[in-house]
Write a protein that holds these residues in place. Structure first.
Motif, short mmCIF file in Angstrom:
data_model
loop_
_atom_site.label_atom_id
_atom_site.label_comp_id
_atom_site.label_asym_id
_atom_site.label_seq_id
_atom_site.Cartn_x
_atom_site.Cartn_y
_atom_site.Cartn_z
N ASN A 119 -12.83 -1.86 -8.30
CA ASN A 119 -11.94 -2.13 -9.42
C ASN A 119 -12.08 -1.09 -10.54
O ASN A 119 -11.14 -0.87 -11.31
N ARG A 120 -13.22 -0.43 -10.61
CA ARG A 120 -13.44 0.56 -11.67
C ARG A 120 -12.63 1.83 -11.46
O ARG A 120 -12.33 2.54 -12.41
N TYR A 121 -12.26 2.12 -10.23
CA TYR A 121 -11.65 3.41 -9.92
C TYR A 121 -10.19 3.34 -9.51
O TYR A 121 -9.42 4.25 -9.78
N LEU A 122 -9.78 2.27 -8.82
CA LEU A 122 -8.41 2.22 -8.30
C LEU A 122 -7.80 0.85 -8.54
O LEU A 122 -8.48 -0.18 -8.43
N GLU A 123 -6.50 0.85 -8.88
CA GLU A 123 -5.79 -0.39 -9.15
C GLU A 123 -5.48 -1.12 -7.84
O GLU A 123 -5.52 -0.56 -6.75
N TRP A 124 -5.12 -2.41 -7.99
CA TRP A 124 -4.85 -3.23 -6.80
C TRP A 124 -3.68 -2.71 -5.98
O TRP A 124 -3.62 -2.90 -4.78
N ALA A 125 -2.72 -2.02 -6.63
CA ALA A 125 -1.58 -1.49 -5.89
C ALA A 125 -2.00 -0.49 -4.83
O ALA A 125 -1.40 -0.43 -3.74
N PHE A 126 -3.04 0.30 -5.13
CA PHE A 126 -3.53 1.26 -4.14
C PHE A 126 -4.04 0.52 -2.90
O PHE A 126 -3.76 0.92 -1.76
N TRP A 127 -4.78 -0.56 -3.12
CA TRP A 127 -5.33 -1.30 -1.99
C TRP A 127 -4.23 -2.04 -1.22
O TRP A 127 -4.31 -2.19 0.00
N ALA A 128 -3.19 -2.48 -1.94
CA ALA A 128 -2.06 -3.10 -1.26
C ALA A 128 -1.39 -2.11 -0.32
O ALA A 128 -1.09 -2.41 0.84
N LEU A 129 -1.15 -0.90 -0.83
CA LEU A 129 -0.55 0.14 0.00
C LEU A 129 -1.47 0.53 1.16
O LEU A 129 -1.02 0.68 2.29
N LEU A 130 -2.76 0.69 0.86
CA LEU A 130 -3.70 1.14 1.89
C LEU A 130 -3.80 0.13 3.02
O LEU A 130 -3.73 0.51 4.21
N ILE A 131 -3.96 -1.13 2.69
CA ILE A 131 -4.09 -2.15 3.73
C ILE A 131 -2.80 -2.25 4.55
O ILE A 131 -2.83 -2.35 5.78
N GLY A 132 -1.65 -2.19 3.86
CA GLY A 132 -0.38 -2.21 4.58
C GLY A 132 -0.22 -1.00 5.49
O GLY A 132 0.23 -1.12 6.64
N LEU A 133 -0.59 0.18 4.98
CA LEU A 133 -0.48 1.42 5.77
C LEU A 133 -1.41 1.38 6.98
O LEU A 133 -1.05 1.86 8.06
N LEU A 134 -2.60 0.84 6.81
CA LEU A 134 -3.54 0.75 7.92
C LEU A 134 -2.97 -0.10 9.05
O LEU A 134 -3.09 0.24 10.23
N ILE A 135 -2.36 -1.21 8.67
CA ILE A 135 -1.76 -2.08 9.69
C ILE A 135 -0.58 -1.38 10.38
O ILE A 135 -0.48 -1.33 11.60
N ALA A 136 0.31 -0.77 9.56
CA ALA A 136 1.52 -0.16 10.11
C ALA A 136 1.23 1.04 10.98
O ALA A 136 1.95 1.30 11.95
N ASN A 137 0.18 1.79 10.67
CA ASN A 137 -0.08 3.05 11.38
C ASN A 137 -1.22 2.95 12.40
O ASN A 137 -1.64 3.97 12.94
N THR A 138 -1.71 1.74 12.65
CA THR A 138 -2.71 1.54 13.70
C THR A 138 -2.15 0.59 14.76
O THR A 138 -1.60 1.03 15.76
N VAL A 139 -2.24 -0.70 14.50
CA VAL A 139 -1.73 -1.67 15.47
C VAL A 139 -0.22 -1.81 15.37
O VAL A 139 0.44 -2.28 16.31
N GLY A 140 0.34 -1.38 14.23
CA GLY A 140 1.78 -1.51 14.03
C GLY A 140 2.16 -2.84 13.40
O GLY A 140 1.51 -3.86 13.64
N THR A 141 3.20 -2.82 12.58
CA THR A 141 3.67 -4.05 11.94
C THR A 141 4.43 -4.88 12.96
O THR A 141 5.44 -4.43 13.51
N PRO A 142 3.96 -6.10 13.26
CA PRO A 142 4.64 -6.92 14.28
C PRO A 142 6.04 -7.30 13.85
O PRO A 142 6.33 -7.47 12.66
N GLU A 143 6.92 -7.46 14.81
CA GLU A 143 8.32 -7.79 14.52
C GLU A 143 8.45 -9.11 13.77
O GLU A 143 9.30 -9.26 12.89
N TRP A 144 7.60 -10.09 14.11
CA TRP A 144 7.72 -11.40 13.48
C TRP A 144 7.38 -11.36 12.00
O TRP A 144 7.78 -12.25 11.23
N LEU A 145 6.63 -10.32 11.55
CA LEU A 145 6.25 -10.21 10.15
C LEU A 145 7.34 -9.54 9.30
O LEU A 145 7.38 -9.72 8.07
N LYS A 146 8.23 -8.81 9.94
CA LYS A 146 9.20 -7.99 9.21
C LYS A 146 10.19 -8.78 8.35
O LYS A 146 10.65 -8.27 7.32
N PRO A 147 10.57 -10.03 8.69
CA PRO A 147 11.48 -10.77 7.80
C PRO A 147 10.92 -10.97 6.39
O PRO A 147 11.70 -11.18 5.45
#
Length: 443
Positions: A119-147
């Motif tokens: 929390n001292r170095y990076l805002e929550w938005a960075f972690w939101a993007l990072l966690i989302g990017l990790l999912i999308a660019n590794t296992v991929g975002t499942p179709e059922w989640l896209k809605p």
């Protein structure tokens, strides 16, 4: 394109206004009457061990009050956003399970970002993007989640809620400064990118050039969509422009506040620079927050004033392409087209500001407004964390690389954004350094 009365309950912009209004109304009633608690869940800064710089341990937060606020937050956002999706014609049987999963990811994001060291170095938005990017660019975002990936819907709603915290006195104080930064710089940047793309880089795809120019100079996705439609851009052109904008928005959102801090720039100057250069409106909020409350207000005010240009830019592009580029000789574009393309959530933002400034504050006092904002801030943050997690989940770097078509489009964005930053920096210094004009004080 024509506006219909049904747009009021079927279009995303208007629905964001109504959802934001409902949350603001309930928060006002709850605080002013003292009859009930409407506050949303907020993680306190935590550490794995007790008493480390007086921060709570992780497990100490999981109590009855935590569970109540968690369930309340989930119920409020699920009911309101589900109603919006239903009114827009979406299928709830697909949206509800997807949204529940997205909310769980958002809880994890808020939890991780509240850890003391992180929390001292990076805002929550960075972690939101990072966690989302990790999912999308590794296992991929499942179709059922896209809605549930409704990025713009969440951002627009969050901005309407945020409007309550921006007192009109600040808009009045900052109006001319914001106009100078947003309305003078933006058209110059669009003209420069158009010239550089068509004359220097000799890109034949002119709808792509003007779409990327609008995304760079105004507000990313929203401007790209409006301008792309006005220029008859193809779906792939819009995808390229939005993808490039998202990548650099992520980078600028994280690193621009760091660079501004290192340069010792004042909060109001730094916030104004962010508001004029970071593409996404939601990213502007987050990047401005990293520099403090005053910077956040300045950033949002500049970006909000800049966003007003979207409809007018789309109108000008429609006329220009119809009469000059496509040479059809017809350009039946009028005030109705401007209104159709105008981002209606901006009206919600300013309406919320007017209510706080001229109704609640005079009748109940500044302390009541502060208390109401204490409730609204967390709903705003939840809307934004849902939005930035959605951005990460919908961004696949492999697909973006395939769409680059050589290096010209990337060079167009990089050079255009560099020109945008340089010109905005000059405007910010000229207007807000105190050398020539008095520096406005934002409450």
């Amino acid at each position: 394109m024509k506006s219909n009365i049904s747009d009021l309950w079927k279009k995303e912009d208007w629905l964001a206004v109504w959802i934001g209004a409902v949350i603001i109304l309930i928060a006002c009633i709850g605080v002013l009457t003292g009859g009930f608690d409407f506050s949303a869940l907020k993680f306190s800064t935590w550490h794995l061990w007790e008493n480390v710089e007086e921060k709570k341990s992780l497990l100490a937060q999981f109590n009855g009050a935590f569970l109540v606020k968690l369930l309340r937050t989930f119920a409020v956002v699920t009911i309101l956003f589900s109603a919006g999706i239903k009114l827009m014609g979406g299928k709830l049987r697909k949206f509800l399970p997807a949204f529940a999963a997205l909310f769980v990811i958002a809880v994890i994001v808020r939890l991780v970002s509240a850890e003391f060291t992180l929390n001292r170095y990076l805002e929550w938005a960075f972690w939101a993007l990072l966690i989302g990017l990790l999912i999308a660019n590794t296992v991929g975002t499942p179709e059922w989640l896209k809605p549930a990936i409704q990025t713009e819907f969440y951002i627009k709603t969050g901005l309407v809620i945020m409007g309550f915290s921006v007192l009109f006195s600040n808009i009045a104080k900052f109006g001319l400064y914001g106009l100078g930064i947003a309305w003078i710089v933006t058209p110059i940047v669009i003209l420069f990118i158009w010239w550089f793309g068509t004359r220097v880089l000799k890109i034949d795809n002119k709808p792509l050039v003007i779409t990327l120019a609008a995304a760079t100079s105004v507000c990313g996705t929203s401007a790209a969509i409006a301008t792309g439609a006005a220029a008859n851009a193809k779906k792939n052109d819009l995808s390229i422009a939005v993808s490039i904008s998202i990548i650099f928005t992520i980078l600028m959102m994280v690193f621009e506040p760091m660079i501004i801090k290192a340069c010792g720039m004042s909060p109001i100057m730094g916030g104004s620079l962010i508001g004029g250069t970071v593409d996404s409106t939601g990213a502007v909020v987050v990047a401005g927050t990293a520099l403090g409350e005053e910077a956040q207000k300045a950033a949002v005010l500049v970006k909000s004033i800049q966003n007003i240009l979207i409809g007018f830019i789309a109108f000008a592009v429609a006329v220009f392409f119809a009469t000059k580029v496509e040479k059809t000789g017809t350009a039946s574009v009028g005030a109705g087209e401007i209104w159709y393309r105008f981002p209606k959530f901006i009206l919600g933002f300013f309406a919320a500001s007017l209510v706080a400034s001229f109704i609640i504050q005079p009748l109940a006092g500044a302390d009541a407004v502060k208390s109401i904002n204490g409730v609204l801030d967390q709903y705003k943050n939840w809307a934004f964390v849902l939005a930035f997690t959605s951005i990460g989940l919908s961004t696949n770097f492999k697909d973006i690389i395939k769409q680059m078509q050589g290096g010209k489009v990337l060079w167009l964005y990089v050079i255009g954004q560099a020109f945008n930053i340089a010109l905005t920096l000059f405007a910010v210094w000229f207007l807000l350094s105190g050398t020539i004009f008095p520096i406005p004080v934002l409450d």
